[in-house]
Design a protein around this motif. Sequence first.
Motif, short mmCIF file in Angstrom:
data_model
loop_
_atom_site.label_atom_id
_atom_site.label_comp_id
_atom_site.label_asym_id
_atom_site.label_seq_id
_atom_site.Cartn_x
_atom_site.Cartn_y
_atom_site.Cartn_z
N ARG A 74 31.67 37.44 26.22
CA ARG A 74 31.27 38.30 27.34
C ARG A 74 30.47 37.42 28.30
N LEU A 75 31.01 37.20 29.49
CA LEU A 75 30.37 36.33 30.47
C LEU A 75 29.73 37.14 31.59
N ASN A 76 28.55 36.70 32.02
CA ASN A 76 27.87 37.23 33.21
C ASN A 76 27.85 36.13 34.26
N SER A 77 28.19 36.45 35.49
CA SER A 77 28.07 35.45 36.55
C SER A 77 26.62 35.31 36.99
N LYS A 78 26.24 34.09 37.35
CA LYS A 78 24.90 33.82 37.87
C LYS A 78 24.89 33.93 39.40
N PHE A 79 25.91 34.57 39.92
CA PHE A 79 26.03 34.86 41.35
C PHE A 79 26.16 36.37 41.51
N ALA A 80 25.41 36.93 42.45
CA ALA A 80 25.49 38.36 42.74
C ALA A 80 25.64 38.54 44.24
N PHE A 81 26.30 39.62 44.65
CA PHE A 81 26.62 39.79 46.07
C PHE A 81 26.78 41.28 46.40
N THR A 82 26.70 41.58 47.68
CA THR A 82 26.91 42.93 48.21
C THR A 82 28.05 42.89 49.22
N TYR A 83 29.10 43.64 48.97
CA TYR A 83 30.29 43.75 49.82
C TYR A 83 31.08 42.44 49.82
N GLY A 84 32.39 42.58 49.88
CA GLY A 84 33.26 41.43 49.94
C GLY A 84 34.59 41.72 49.27
N ARG A 85 35.35 40.66 49.16
CA ARG A 85 36.66 40.72 48.50
C ARG A 85 36.60 39.81 47.29
N ILE A 86 36.94 40.34 46.14
CA ILE A 86 36.99 39.53 44.93
C ILE A 86 38.43 39.51 44.44
N GLU A 87 38.89 38.31 44.12
CA GLU A 87 40.28 38.09 43.77
C GLU A 87 40.32 37.29 42.47
N ILE A 88 41.07 37.79 41.49
CA ILE A 88 41.17 37.14 40.18
C ILE A 88 42.64 37.02 39.81
N ARG A 89 43.06 35.83 39.42
CA ARG A 89 44.43 35.64 38.92
C ARG A 89 44.35 35.43 37.42
N ALA A 90 44.99 36.32 36.66
CA ALA A 90 44.75 36.31 35.22
C ALA A 90 45.94 36.85 34.44
N LYS A 91 45.97 36.45 33.16
CA LYS A 91 46.82 37.08 32.14
C LYS A 91 45.90 37.75 31.13
N LEU A 92 46.33 38.87 30.58
CA LEU A 92 45.47 39.68 29.73
C LEU A 92 45.90 39.60 28.27
N PRO A 93 44.96 39.79 27.35
CA PRO A 93 45.31 39.77 25.93
C PRO A 93 46.20 40.94 25.55
N ALA A 94 46.86 40.81 24.42
CA ALA A 94 47.74 41.86 23.91
C ALA A 94 47.28 42.27 22.52
N GLY A 95 47.66 43.47 22.12
CA GLY A 95 47.35 43.96 20.78
C GLY A 95 46.65 45.30 20.82
N THR A 96 47.16 46.26 20.08
CA THR A 96 46.51 47.57 19.98
C THR A 96 45.07 47.40 19.54
#
Length: 292
Positions: free
Chosen positions: A122-144
């Motif tokens: 579980r990661l927390n970013s050391k950057f915080a912001f108000t308003y903007g566009r956040i974009e993430i390119r990712a693949k997600l884990p699988a499994g019930t």
Amino acid sequence: MGKKTAAFILLITGVFLFSYLITVGTNKVTFDSKRITAMSVPSPEFKSLVWSDEFAGSGAINPEKWFHQTQLPPGGSWWGGLVQHYTDRASNSYVKNGYLNLVAKKEKFEDQGEIKNYTAARLNSKFAFTYGRIEIRAKLPAGTGTWPAIWLLNKNIDEDGAYWDNQGFGTTKWPICGEIDILEHWGKNQDYVSSAVHNASSYGSEVKNLGGQKIDDVSNEFHIYTLDWTKEKMVFTVDGVEHFQYQPSLKNSDTWPYDSDYYLLLNIAIEPDIDPNFVESPMVVDYIRIYQ
């Protein structure tokens, strides 16, 4: 152009093309398709890149950008009866070949006086912001039973062990502080991606502000998950296709605590109904970019 000059140019061109064909044939030159097919396009409103992690190279996660949150809540388990430990070990979170890997594993692990049979990060970013566009390119884990999420919390959340709480900002309990879920994916509903907002008017199992869409092969293919957050509304999309918009007609502390700094979280939770045959599965992130 004289005949000798033209002949010389043709000769040089031929040598270059021959060398290129030899290189392709022997070394099997390939293109970095992840960079070509996933060009990041900021919105007209948010044009300036203010923070990013491209996860270049291989090795440990950048400690100047990320904090591993591992402290268990009171009672010894994460909220909702989750059954994993979050660790700061390299086996659960690392960068490899330009990608962040968060890995959920089936393994017995003891920490803080508690023995659990699953680990993740579980990661927390050391950057915080108000308003903007956040974009993430990712693949997600699988499994019930797997439950990956990429989300935001107000840095004023009163949560022992969270990065911003450790810095002295924790003044407000959840859900009053506010939460923004850019994406959640439950392995028991494979390929359905959900977004939601939690606040004093809508939270937990009673959350009513949410939406989602079915996406092709979220665990084996990269997709781009985006939040556009302004003073007026939030818009959630996958690969440019919108599935949820939050714009309450009445904005007050109950419905809109979204006018102050939030930080980013990435994690994989493990639910009690985890498939007994589950061994491990990663969340793989190509990049995270924040524009304002």
